[in-house]
Design a protein around this motif. Structure first.
Motif, mmCIF file in Angstrom:
data_model
loop_
_atom_site.group_PDB
_atom_site.id
_atom_site.type_symbol
_atom_site.label_atom_id
_atom_site.label_comp_id
_atom_site.label_asym_id
_atom_site.label_seq_id
_atom_site.Cartn_x
_atom_site.Cartn_y
_atom_site.Cartn_z
ATOM 1 N N MET A 59 -24.601 -20.639 9.725
ATOM 2 C CA MET A 59 -25.596 -21.420 8.980
ATOM 3 C C MET A 59 -26.867 -20.580 8.799
ATOM 4 N N PRO A 60 -27.432 -20.549 7.602
ATOM 5 C CA PRO A 60 -28.632 -19.747 7.368
ATOM 6 C C PRO A 60 -29.793 -20.162 8.269
ATOM 7 N N HIS A 61 -30.600 -19.180 8.612
ATOM 8 C CA HIS A 61 -31.842 -19.452 9.333
ATOM 9 C C HIS A 61 -32.928 -19.698 8.299
ATOM 10 N N ILE A 62 -33.616 -20.821 8.379
ATOM 11 C CA ILE A 62 -34.651 -21.140 7.400
ATOM 12 C C ILE A 62 -36.016 -21.203 8.071
ATOM 13 N N SER A 63 -37.027 -20.852 7.296
ATOM 14 C CA SER A 63 -38.406 -20.894 7.780
ATOM 15 C C SER A 63 -38.924 -22.327 7.707
ATOM 16 N N HIS A 64 -40.161 -22.500 8.124
ATOM 17 C CA HIS A 64 -40.848 -23.755 7.854
ATOM 18 C C HIS A 64 -41.167 -23.825 6.358
ATOM 19 N N ALA A 65 -41.577 -24.994 5.915
ATOM 20 C CA ALA A 65 -41.923 -25.203 4.503
ATOM 21 C C ALA A 65 -43.426 -25.022 4.317
ATOM 22 N N GLY A 66 -43.788 -24.071 3.455
ATOM 23 C CA GLY A 66 -45.190 -23.838 3.153
ATOM 24 C C GLY A 66 -45.563 -24.392 1.798
ATOM 25 N N ALA A 67 -46.853 -24.503 1.551
ATOM 26 C CA ALA A 67 -47.362 -24.947 0.250
ATOM 27 C C ALA A 67 -48.128 -23.796 -0.374
ATOM 28 N N VAL A 68 -47.665 -23.337 -1.528
ATOM 29 C CA VAL A 68 -48.255 -22.192 -2.218
ATOM 30 C C VAL A 68 -49.096 -22.678 -3.390
ATOM 31 N N ASN A 69 -50.330 -22.232 -3.448
ATOM 32 C CA ASN A 69 -51.184 -22.519 -4.601
ATOM 33 C C ASN A 69 -50.965 -21.437 -5.648
ATOM 34 N N ILE A 70 -50.320 -21.815 -6.739
ATOM 35 C CA ILE A 70 -50.017 -20.877 -7.817
ATOM 36 C C ILE A 70 -51.170 -20.821 -8.811
ATOM 37 N N GLU A 71 -51.548 -19.594 -9.173
ATOM 38 C CA GLU A 71 -52.471 -19.357 -10.279
ATOM 39 C C GLU A 71 -51.839 -18.305 -11.182
ATOM 40 N N TYR A 72 -52.175 -18.336 -12.453
ATOM 41 C CA TYR A 72 -51.652 -17.366 -13.427
ATOM 42 C C TYR A 72 -50.127 -17.345 -13.449
ATOM 43 N N ALA A 103 -35.406 -17.994 3.693
ATOM 44 C CA ALA A 103 -34.193 -18.130 4.497
ATOM 45 C C ALA A 103 -33.509 -16.786 4.672
ATOM 46 N N LEU A 104 -32.802 -16.656 5.787
ATOM 47 C CA LEU A 104 -32.005 -15.466 6.080
ATOM 48 C C LEU A 104 -30.570 -15.927 6.251
ATOM 49 N N SER A 105 -29.659 -15.414 5.392
ATOM 50 C CA SER A 105 -28.281 -15.878 5.379
ATOM 51 C C SER A 105 -27.319 -14.705 5.547
ATOM 52 N N SER A 106 -26.180 -14.984 6.147
ATOM 53 C CA SER A 106 -25.135 -13.965 6.279
ATOM 54 C C SER A 106 -24.100 -14.084 5.173
ATOM 55 N N GLN A 107 -24.232 -15.098 4.325
ATOM 56 C CA GLN A 107 -23.245 -15.356 3.272
ATOM 57 C C GLN A 107 -23.887 -15.268 1.903
ATOM 58 N N GLY A 119 -44.878 -26.015 7.932
ATOM 59 C CA GLY A 119 -45.355 -24.965 8.825
ATOM 60 C C GLY A 119 -45.486 -23.649 8.094
ATOM 61 N N GLU A 120 -45.384 -22.549 8.836
ATOM 62 C CA GLU A 120 -45.565 -21.213 8.269
ATOM 63 C C GLU A 120 -44.308 -20.763 7.531
ATOM 64 N N PRO A 121 -44.411 -20.437 6.239
ATOM 65 C CA PRO A 121 -43.239 -19.977 5.473
ATOM 66 C C PRO A 121 -43.025 -18.479 5.656
ATOM 67 N N ALA A 122 -42.390 -18.080 6.781
ATOM 68 C CA ALA A 122 -42.211 -16.663 7.085
ATOM 69 C C ALA A 122 -40.903 -16.450 7.835
ATOM 70 N N ILE A 123 -40.304 -15.270 7.650
ATOM 71 C CA ILE A 123 -39.104 -14.879 8.377
ATOM 72 C C ILE A 123 -39.202 -13.394 8.714
ATOM 73 N N ASP A 124 -38.362 -12.951 9.652
ATOM 74 C CA ASP A 124 -38.330 -11.544 10.047
ATOM 75 C C ASP A 124 -37.049 -10.895 9.549
ATOM 76 N N LEU A 142 -36.961 -21.612 -3.068
ATOM 77 C CA LEU A 142 -36.264 -21.167 -1.863
ATOM 78 C C LEU A 142 -35.862 -19.720 -2.077
ATOM 79 N N ILE A 143 -36.318 -18.832 -1.191
ATOM 80 C CA ILE A 143 -36.012 -17.402 -1.321
ATOM 81 C C ILE A 143 -35.081 -17.020 -0.183
ATOM 82 N N VAL A 144 -33.845 -16.597 -0.529
ATOM 83 C CA VAL A 144 -32.796 -16.349 0.455
ATOM 84 C C VAL A 144 -32.485 -14.851 0.528
#
Length: 204
Positions: A1-14, A65-69, A121-126, A168-170
Motif C-alpha cells: 500500500m502506498p505511503h501517503i503524506s498528510h494533506a496540505g493546503a496550497v495557495n496557488i497564484e499565477y 505519496a510514495l508507491s511501489s506500484q 498536516g505537513e504535505p511532505a515525503i522522503d 495528488l503527486i505519486v
C-alpha cells in the motif's frame, strides 16, 4: 500500500504551484527557472516539479505519496494529469509549497487516496536520493474548475476560493543514480586561498 503524506493546503497564484526538494547547506543550490512557454500541465526542473492549475488564484489540497506500484489508480474521482521523471538533487525531502509564500499549511480536512485518509498536516515525503523516480500527478475537479470558477457569483474572493481542484503527486522508484552529496567542508584558510590565490599572511 502506498505511503501517503498528510494533506496540505496550497495557495496557488499565477495558475501554478511547486513541489520542491528541500535544500540543505553544503549542497550546490539549484535555481533553474521553469519555462512556462509550454502547454504542459506539469513542468520539471532540477529540484522542483511545477503543477499548473486551470484557475489563476485559489487554494487546493495537496497530498504526496510514495508507491511501489507504477500506475496504481488512487481511487474514484482522481484523473491522471501527467507522468514525468524526477531525479533527487539534494537529500530527497519533498514538500508542497505555495506559489510565493513558503511551505503549504495544513489542509482544513482529510483527503482520501489509495483507500487511506490523508489527515491534515505537513504535505511532505522522503525520497531515497540514490533512486530515480517516475512521478504521476493526479487531479480532482480539474476538468471543469475554470468554468465553475467563472460561474461563481460576482465579487467572489478569488484568493479564498477553494474546492475547485485537488492534487495528488505519486512517486514510484524507476532506477538508481549516484546519490547527491554535499561538498566537503572548506576551512576559512582554504576558502581565502582559493579566492585570492594564496592564504593571508597570518595564516601561512
Amino acid at each position: 500500500m502506498p505511503h501517503i503524506s498528510h494533506a496540505g493546503a496550497v495557495n496557488i497564484e499565477y495558475s501554478h504551484f511547486p513541489v520542491e526538494e528541500l535544500w540543505e547547506p553544503g549542497f550546490e543550490q539549484r535555481d533553474d527557472s521553469p519555462d512556462f512557454n509550454t502547454s504542459d500541465a506539469v513542468i520539471v526542473v532540477p529540484g522542483r516539479i511545477i503543477v499548473r492549475s486551470r484557475v489563476q488564484a485559489h487554494t487546493v489540497p495537496v497530498v504526496l505519496a510514495l508507491s511501489s506500484q507504477q500506475g496504481q489508480a488512487p481511487g474514484v474521482g482522481w484523473e491522471l494529469l501527467a507522468s514525468v521523471a524526477y531525479r533527487p538533487v539534494y537529500s530527497g525531502r519533498m514538500a508542497a509549497f505555495d506559489t510565493t509564500n513558503g511551505m503549504a499549511r495544513s489542509a482544513s480536512e482529510a483527503v482520501s487516496a489509495f483507500g487511506q485518509q490523508a489527515d491534515p498536516g505537513e504535505p511532505a515525503i522522503d525520497l531515497d536520493p540514490s533512486r530515480t523516480y517516475d512521478v504521476q500527478v493526479w487531479a480532482q475537479g480539474r476538468s471543469d474548475s475554470r468554468e465553475r470558477f467563472d460561474d461563481a457569483a460576482p465579487g467572489t474572493d478569488i484568493e479564498g476560493a477553494s474546492g475547485l481542484e485537488a492534487y495528488l503527486i505519486v512517486f514510484t522508484s524507476s532506477g538508481t543514480q549516484e546519490a547527491p552529496s554535499p561538498a566537503a567542508h572548506e576551512s576559512r584558510r582554504d576558502r581565502l586561498a582559493r579566492t585570492h590565490g594564496r592564504p593571508p599572511l597570518n595564516m601561512r
